[in-house]
Design a protein around this motif. Structure first.
Motif, PDB file in Angstrom:
ATOM      1  N   GLY A 125       0.823  -1.209   0.000  1.00 39.93           N
ATOM      2  CA  GLY A 125       0.000   0.000   0.000  1.00 39.93           C
ATOM      3  C   GLY A 125       0.856   1.258   0.000  1.00 39.93           C
ATOM      4  N   LEU A 126       1.930   1.233   0.795  1.00 42.24           N
ATOM      5  CA  LEU A 126       2.849   2.377   0.841  1.00 42.24           C
ATOM      6  C   LEU A 126       3.556   2.565  -0.494  1.00 42.24           C
ATOM      7  CD1 LEU A 126       4.451   1.888   4.377  1.00 42.24           C
ATOM      8  CD2 LEU A 126       2.714   3.559   3.721  1.00 42.24           C
ATOM      9  N   ASP A 127       3.912   1.462  -1.144  1.00 40.85           N
ATOM     10  CA  ASP A 127       4.556   1.545  -2.463  1.00 40.85           C
ATOM     11  C   ASP A 127       3.632   2.231  -3.473  1.00 40.85           C
ATOM     12  OD1 ASP A 127       6.891   0.370  -1.630  1.00 40.85           O
ATOM     13  OD2 ASP A 127       6.343  -1.650  -2.292  1.00 40.85           O
ATOM     14  N   GLY A 128       2.341   1.924  -3.382  1.00 45.46           N
ATOM     15  CA  GLY A 128       1.364   2.547  -4.282  1.00 45.46           C
ATOM     16  C   GLY A 128       1.285   4.047  -4.067  1.00 45.46           C
ATOM     17  N   ILE A 129       1.295   4.470  -2.804  1.00 42.33           N
ATOM     18  CA  ILE A 129       1.234   5.903  -2.480  1.00 42.33           C
ATOM     19  C   ILE A 129       2.516   6.600  -2.923  1.00 42.33           C
ATOM     20  CG2 ILE A 129       1.206   7.533  -0.524  1.00 42.33           C
ATOM     21  CD1 ILE A 129      -0.788   5.519   0.798  1.00 42.33           C
ATOM     22  N   ARG A 130       3.645   5.919  -2.735  1.00 45.36           N
ATOM     23  CA  ARG A 130       4.951   6.451  -3.164  1.00 45.36           C
ATOM     24  C   ARG A 130       4.960   6.643  -4.688  1.00 45.36           C
ATOM     25  NH1 ARG A 130       7.672   2.708  -0.788  1.00 45.36           N
ATOM     26  NH2 ARG A 130       8.335   3.648   1.162  1.00 45.36           N
ATOM     27  N   GLY A 131       4.394   5.686  -5.390  1.00 45.85           N
ATOM     28  CA  GLY A 131       4.330   5.758  -6.852  1.00 45.85           C
ATOM     29  C   GLY A 131       3.488   6.928  -7.332  1.00 45.85           C
ATOM     30  N   GLN A 132       2.338   7.176  -6.664  1.00 52.39           N
ATOM     31  CA  GLN A 132       1.485   8.317  -7.027  1.00 52.39           C
ATOM     32  C   GLN A 132       2.216   9.634  -6.747  1.00 52.39           C
ATOM     33  OE1 GLN A 132      -1.790   7.334  -4.487  1.00 52.39           O
ATOM     34  NE2 GLN A 132      -2.916   6.253  -6.093  1.00 52.39           N
ATOM     35  N   ALA A 133       2.961   9.661  -5.639  1.00 48.91           N
ATOM     36  CA  ALA A 133       3.692  10.884  -5.265  1.00 48.91           C
ATOM     37  C   ALA A 133       4.757  11.229  -6.299  1.00 48.91           C
ATOM     38  CB  ALA A 133       4.333  10.711  -3.886  1.00 48.91           C
ATOM     39  N   ALA A 134       5.301  10.209  -6.933  1.00 46.83           N
ATOM     40  CA  ALA A 134       6.359  10.434  -7.934  1.00 46.83           C
ATOM     41  C   ALA A 134       5.842  11.197  -9.146  1.00 46.83           C
ATOM     42  CB  ALA A 134       6.951   9.094  -8.364  1.00 46.83           C
ATOM     43  N   THR A 135       4.524  11.248  -9.321  1.00 42.95           N
ATOM     44  CA  THR A 135       3.943  11.952 -10.480  1.00 42.95           C
ATOM     45  C   THR A 135       3.703  13.440 -10.199  1.00 42.95           C
ATOM     46  OG1 THR A 135       1.631  11.560  -9.824  1.00 42.95           O
ATOM     47  CG2 THR A 135       2.711   9.816 -11.097  1.00 42.95           C
ATOM     48  N   LEU A 136       3.891  13.870  -8.950  1.00 41.68           N
ATOM     49  CA  LEU A 136       3.631  15.275  -8.603  1.00 41.68           C
ATOM     50  C   LEU A 136       4.638  16.193  -9.293  1.00 41.68           C
ATOM     51  CD1 LEU A 136       3.022  14.942  -4.744  1.00 41.68           C
ATOM     52  CD2 LEU A 136       1.290  15.453  -6.475  1.00 41.68           C
ATOM     53  N   VAL A 162       5.107  11.535   5.483  1.00 38.20           N
ATOM     54  CA  VAL A 162       4.975  12.776   4.709  1.00 38.20           C
ATOM     55  C   VAL A 162       5.790  12.648   3.421  1.00 38.20           C
ATOM     56  CG1 VAL A 162       5.691  15.211   4.643  1.00 38.20           C
ATOM     57  CG2 VAL A 162       4.431  14.322   6.633  1.00 38.20           C
ATOM     58  N   ARG A 163       6.998  12.096   3.540  1.00 37.65           N
ATOM     59  CA  ARG A 163       7.863  11.934   2.364  1.00 37.65           C
ATOM     60  C   ARG A 163       7.259  10.931   1.372  1.00 37.65           C
ATOM     61  NH1 ARG A 163      12.357  11.509   5.005  1.00 37.65           N
ATOM     62  NH2 ARG A 163      12.723   9.283   4.892  1.00 37.65           N
ATOM     63  N   ILE A 164       6.744   9.803   1.897  1.00 36.89           N
ATOM     64  CA  ILE A 164       6.119   8.789   1.031  1.00 36.89           C
ATOM     65  C   ILE A 164       4.921   9.393   0.293  1.00 36.89           C
ATOM     66  CG2 ILE A 164       4.715   6.668   1.121  1.00 36.89           C
ATOM     67  CD1 ILE A 164       6.691   5.708   3.370  1.00 36.89           C
ATOM     68  N   ALA A 165       4.182  10.277   0.991  1.00 35.92           N
ATOM     69  CA  ALA A 165       2.973  10.872   0.417  1.00 35.92           C
ATOM     70  C   ALA A 165       3.271  11.989  -0.582  1.00 35.92           C
ATOM     71  CB  ALA A 165       2.078  11.402   1.535  1.00 35.92           C
ATOM     72  N   GLY A 166       4.549  12.411  -0.679  1.00 36.89           N
ATOM     73  CA  GLY A 166       4.914  13.396  -1.693  1.00 36.89           C
ATOM     74  C   GLY A 166       5.361  14.741  -1.162  1.00 36.89           C
ATOM     75  N   GLY A 167       5.534  14.856   0.165  1.00 36.71           N
ATOM     76  CA  GLY A 167       5.981  16.117   0.746  1.00 36.71           C
ATOM     77  C   GLY A 167       7.372  16.003   1.348  1.00 36.71           C
ATOM     78  N   ASP A 168       7.913  17.131   1.775  1.00 42.69           N
ATOM     79  CA  ASP A 168       9.204  17.156   2.476  1.00 42.69           C
ATOM     80  C   ASP A 168       8.990  17.769   3.851  1.00 42.69           C
ATOM     81  OD1 ASP A 168      10.810  16.057   0.386  1.00 42.69           O
ATOM     82  OD2 ASP A 168      10.662  17.977  -0.670  1.00 42.69           O
ATOM     83  N   ASP A 169       9.395  17.050   4.878  1.00 45.97           N
ATOM     84  CA  ASP A 169       9.250  17.513   6.251  1.00 45.97           C
ATOM     85  C   ASP A 169      10.071  18.786   6.468  1.00 45.97           C
ATOM     86  OD1 ASP A 169       8.939  17.744   8.992  1.00 45.97           O
ATOM     87  OD2 ASP A 169      10.155  15.996   9.489  1.00 45.97           O
ATOM     88  N   GLN A 240      -0.193   6.907  16.338  1.00 42.29           N
ATOM     89  CA  GLN A 240       0.011   5.557  16.863  1.00 42.29           C
ATOM     90  C   GLN A 240       0.954   4.831  15.900  1.00 42.29           C
ATOM     91  OE1 GLN A 240      -1.698   4.638  19.631  1.00 42.29           O
ATOM     92  NE2 GLN A 240      -3.707   5.595  19.588  1.00 42.29           N
ATOM     93  N   PRO A 241       2.031   4.232  16.399  1.00 39.66           N
ATOM     94  CA  PRO A 241       2.959   3.551  15.486  1.00 39.66           C
ATOM     95  C   PRO A 241       2.467   2.152  15.110  1.00 39.66           C
ATOM     96  CG  PRO A 241       3.775   3.394  17.722  1.00 39.66           C
ATOM     97  CD  PRO A 241       2.498   4.180  17.798  1.00 39.66           C
ATOM     98  N   GLY A 242       1.322   2.134  14.434  1.00 42.47           N
ATOM     99  CA  GLY A 242       0.715   0.862  14.040  1.00 42.47           C
ATOM    100  C   GLY A 242       0.064   0.966  12.679  1.00 42.47           C
ATOM    101  N   PRO A 243      -0.830   0.022  12.358  1.00 40.15           N
ATOM    102  CA  PRO A 243      -1.428  -0.043  11.019  1.00 40.15           C
ATOM    103  C   PRO A 243      -2.160   1.225  10.586  1.00 40.15           C
ATOM    104  CG  PRO A 243      -1.849  -2.086  12.218  1.00 40.15           C
ATOM    105  CD  PRO A 243      -1.233  -1.133  13.201  1.00 40.15           C
ATOM    106  N   ALA A 244      -2.801   1.935  11.537  1.00 38.96           N
ATOM    107  CA  ALA A 244      -3.571   3.135  11.164  1.00 38.96           C
ATOM    108  C   ALA A 244      -2.714   4.133  10.396  1.00 38.96           C
ATOM    109  CB  ALA A 244      -4.151   3.798  12.421  1.00 38.96           C
ATOM    110  N   ALA A 245      -1.501   4.384  10.907  1.00 37.15           N
ATOM    111  CA  ALA A 245      -0.617   5.380  10.281  1.00 37.15           C
ATOM    112  C   ALA A 245      -0.230   4.969   8.865  1.00 37.15           C
ATOM    113  CB  ALA A 245       0.639   5.576  11.133  1.00 37.15           C
ATOM    114  N   LEU A 246      -0.062   3.655   8.654  1.00 43.32           N
ATOM    115  CA  LEU A 246       0.388   3.161   7.344  1.00 43.32           C
ATOM    116  C   LEU A 246      -0.745   3.002   6.343  1.00 43.32           C
ATOM    117  CD1 LEU A 246       3.073   0.454   8.243  1.00 43.32           C
ATOM    118  CD2 LEU A 246       3.210   2.949   8.327  1.00 43.32           C
ATOM    119  N   THR A 247      -1.988   3.252   6.786  1.00 40.96           N
ATOM    120  CA  THR A 247      -3.151   3.107   5.894  1.00 40.96           C
ATOM    121  C   THR A 247      -3.901   4.434   5.823  1.00 40.96           C
ATOM    122  OG1 THR A 247      -4.389   2.144   7.776  1.00 40.96           O
ATOM    123  CG2 THR A 247      -3.359   0.605   6.220  1.00 40.96           C
TER     124      THR A 247
END
Length: 265
Positions: A125-136, A162-169, A240-247
């Motif tokens: 799922g994270l790879d998919g979000i990273r891939g979409q971010a690469a198109t920004l 934030v970085r995976i989603a396409g932003g820079d902290d 929370q450092p669990g599934p919620a953050a990664l989804t």
């Protein structure tokens, strides 16, 4: 059946993970802050907060394992250990750490294959979000605020998401600090100087107030404030450092970033 049979979850992430693995029958007590999954609140007794716990009620549940998170729960852990309860306090702070946590928790309760498959699904799922971010066409600078008084910036897994989603902290050097007190901004003017395009607020356990943030001295000069780009991410989704953050957590960040990018195309 192998592994512990009576688990008390002192924070939300072991509860959400065990439900996702279909092992919720092992849980006998949960944190009062648990909101995911919703049925956990209905089914399980609430026996702890984050920094305190009802030790007597926990002991009455006769747990064979208590699971918590970080140095903040050290006193609860010590008290339970003194009463003969086995305790696992995880201390993961990164996206890879969360994925590893899912695998380790699965191994602990004897469902290695299920946990590996679930962790792989989260990573995909994270790879998919990273891939979409690469198109920004452009990456926004993002200031994430975990608390307002004092101002505390985002922890490492938040910065990575934030970085995976396409932003820079805006404060990557603080994100690597594991303790909240090490991420306190001595000078709020530093946010003005770093000029973030987006401000994300997730004030642990209370509602984010964008109008209060916008009214801080000098903050009107920040692009995010000028453009009205102040957004709340609910704390159960990201702190929370669990599934919620990664989804849901990272998906909300990605939606905000993509909407910003389309407005600045």
């Amino acid at each position: 059946m192998t592994g512990p049979q009576r688990i008390v979850c002192l924070t939300e992430e072991p509860t959400e993970t065990l439900y996702a693995l279909g092992e919720q029958h092992r849980i006998v007590g949960i944190s009062g802050f648990t909101v995911r999954p919703p049925q956990a609140r209905k089914e399980k007794p609430k026996v702890s907060a984050f920094t305190s716990a009802k030790i007597g009620e926990i002991l009455a549940l006769k747990p064979d394992l208590a699971i918590g998170f970080s140095d903040i729960q050290a006193d609860i852990a010590a008290e339970l250990v003194r009463h003969g309860v086995e305790v696992w306090i995880s201390n993961h702070r990164s996206v890879d750490g969360i994925l590893d946590y899912v695998r380790r928790l699965g191994a602990l309760v004897g469902v290695v294959a299920k946990a590996d498959a679930y962790a792989d699904e989260l990573a995909k799922g994270l790879d998919g979000i990273r891939g979409q971010a690469a198109t920004l066409p452009r990456r926004p600078k993002v200031y994430f605020e975990e608390w307002d008084e004092p101002q505390i910036t985002g922890i490492r897994w938040v910065s990575e998401l934030v970085r995976i989603a396409g932003g820079d902290d805006a404060f990557p050097e603080l994100a690597v600090e594991p303790l909240a007190k090490q991420r306190i901004l001595a000078d709020g003017g530093e946010v003005v100087r770093r000029a973030p395009d987006i401000i994300l607020g997730s004030w642990c356990g209370k509602k984010f107030r964008p109008e209060k943030v916008a009214a801080r001295p000098g903050w009107q000069a920040i692009p995010a404030v000028r453009d009205g780009e102040l957004h709340e991410i609910k704390s159960p989704l990201i702190l929370q450092p669990g599934p919620a953050a990664l989804t849901d957590g990272v998906r909300e960040i990605a939606a905000i970033i993509h909407a910003w990018a389309s407005r600045h195309a």
